[in-house]
Design an enzyme around this catalytic site. Sequence first.
Site, PDB file in Angstrom:
ATOM      1  N   GLU A 102       0.826  -1.210   0.000  1.00  0.00           N
ATOM      2  CA  GLU A 102       0.000   0.000   0.000  1.00  0.00           C
ATOM      3  C   GLU A 102       0.862   1.263   0.000  1.00  0.00           C
ATOM      4  OE1 GLU A 102      -2.889  -0.387   3.160  1.00  0.00           O
ATOM      5  OE2 GLU A 102      -3.593  -2.322   2.413  1.00  0.00           O
ATOM      6  N   GLU A 138      -4.978  -8.170  -0.632  1.00  0.00           N
ATOM      7  CA  GLU A 138      -5.782  -7.882   0.557  1.00  0.00           C
ATOM      8  C   GLU A 138      -7.138  -7.355   0.128  1.00  0.00           C
ATOM      9  OE1 GLU A 138      -4.527  -5.406   3.830  1.00  0.00           O
ATOM     10  OE2 GLU A 138      -2.447  -6.038   3.582  1.00  0.00           O
TER      11      GLU A 138
END
Length: 377
Positions: A191, A298
């Site tokens: 991320e 995810e």
Amino acid sequence: MTIKTLLFWGSISALTFSCTSKNDHSLVDENASPETKALFHNLKELSQNQTLFGHQHATEYGHGWQGDENRSDVKSVTGSHPAVIGVDIMGFSGVPEEEINKNMESLRKNVIDTYERGGITTVAWHFSNPVSEGRFYWVDSVSLPAVNYIIPGGGEHEKYKEILTTVGTWANSLKAKDGTLIPVIFRPFHEFDGDWFWWGASHCTKEEFTDLWKFTVSYLRDSLDVHNFIYAFSPDNRFNNEEEFLERYPGDEWVDMVGMDNYADLGRDRYDIETAAKKLKIVSDYAEKAGKLAAFTETGLESIPDTTWWTETLLKTMQMHDAKLAYVLVWRNDIHSQTHYYAPFPGHKSVPNFMEFYNHPYTLFEKDLKNIYRLEK
């Protein structure tokens, strides 16, 4: 024999034929262990028709329990553990040495247990800021932009090498009962396109980030002799085309798997499965073109209030554009919280729909995996 099992064995049969003449140097590590190469190629083949299901911290703890032997909430519901178990090496730095050693041993056992059952481990790294107070989250009042400090030439570069040495020591300790070095999927600096972590886009330049990635891979592989890592690159969902997806990509020679983390489009902020599916297709298409694995690294919907989320949101998103995904991983089930969980547990209202998801021919769980670490001659 179920349709799911037939599809699995059909994939493995095709793999046996196709890999006998295929060059094994697809991984960024030409000296990767035989089991690591086999895992890469088997995942690549399986992803053409099916996707493995994963859950973060699945066997370490779950909804209202911790540390029970051979337990997971997913197994309690379905009879099988997830095919992919997520762990985190956040405890390998930023804490006392005694605690680091305890954390290393606990995760070593977890990886070995998963391997011995036939499952797969993916390793995240919520890396405590190595040069300032605070943990992995960026805090304006205390955090320093650590990437600039720990890359080659930075003032804390030697400290970073010491931390990587701990990671490398642990990686080389992952040995099965028969002495086999166990492969894992290593997913650092995830991320990175957001700004909530200290390695995020607001806290380092593109060049600094790619320098960090390249040094991390090269030091583990070439200096510490780590040869059981599959290296995964996974931004959040802040891209709309391939160019944006690859904005901080270090290059094909440094990455084995490309992925995406996306909670926002699947119910956290909005239901926009068309957009989520388009982004997965971008990831999948690049992986196919570059000879990489792709994964939905995810996702999830906290508390799973949508009782049909598994088939009507997640499954539809993955199948909409025929994305070739090695696995999908949902986030953890907290031990104490009554609301922070992402996989069902016995009695949860989404269990019937999750069982539809479990039984679907597209999804694979741990019980479905056969010889995932071997290539047939």
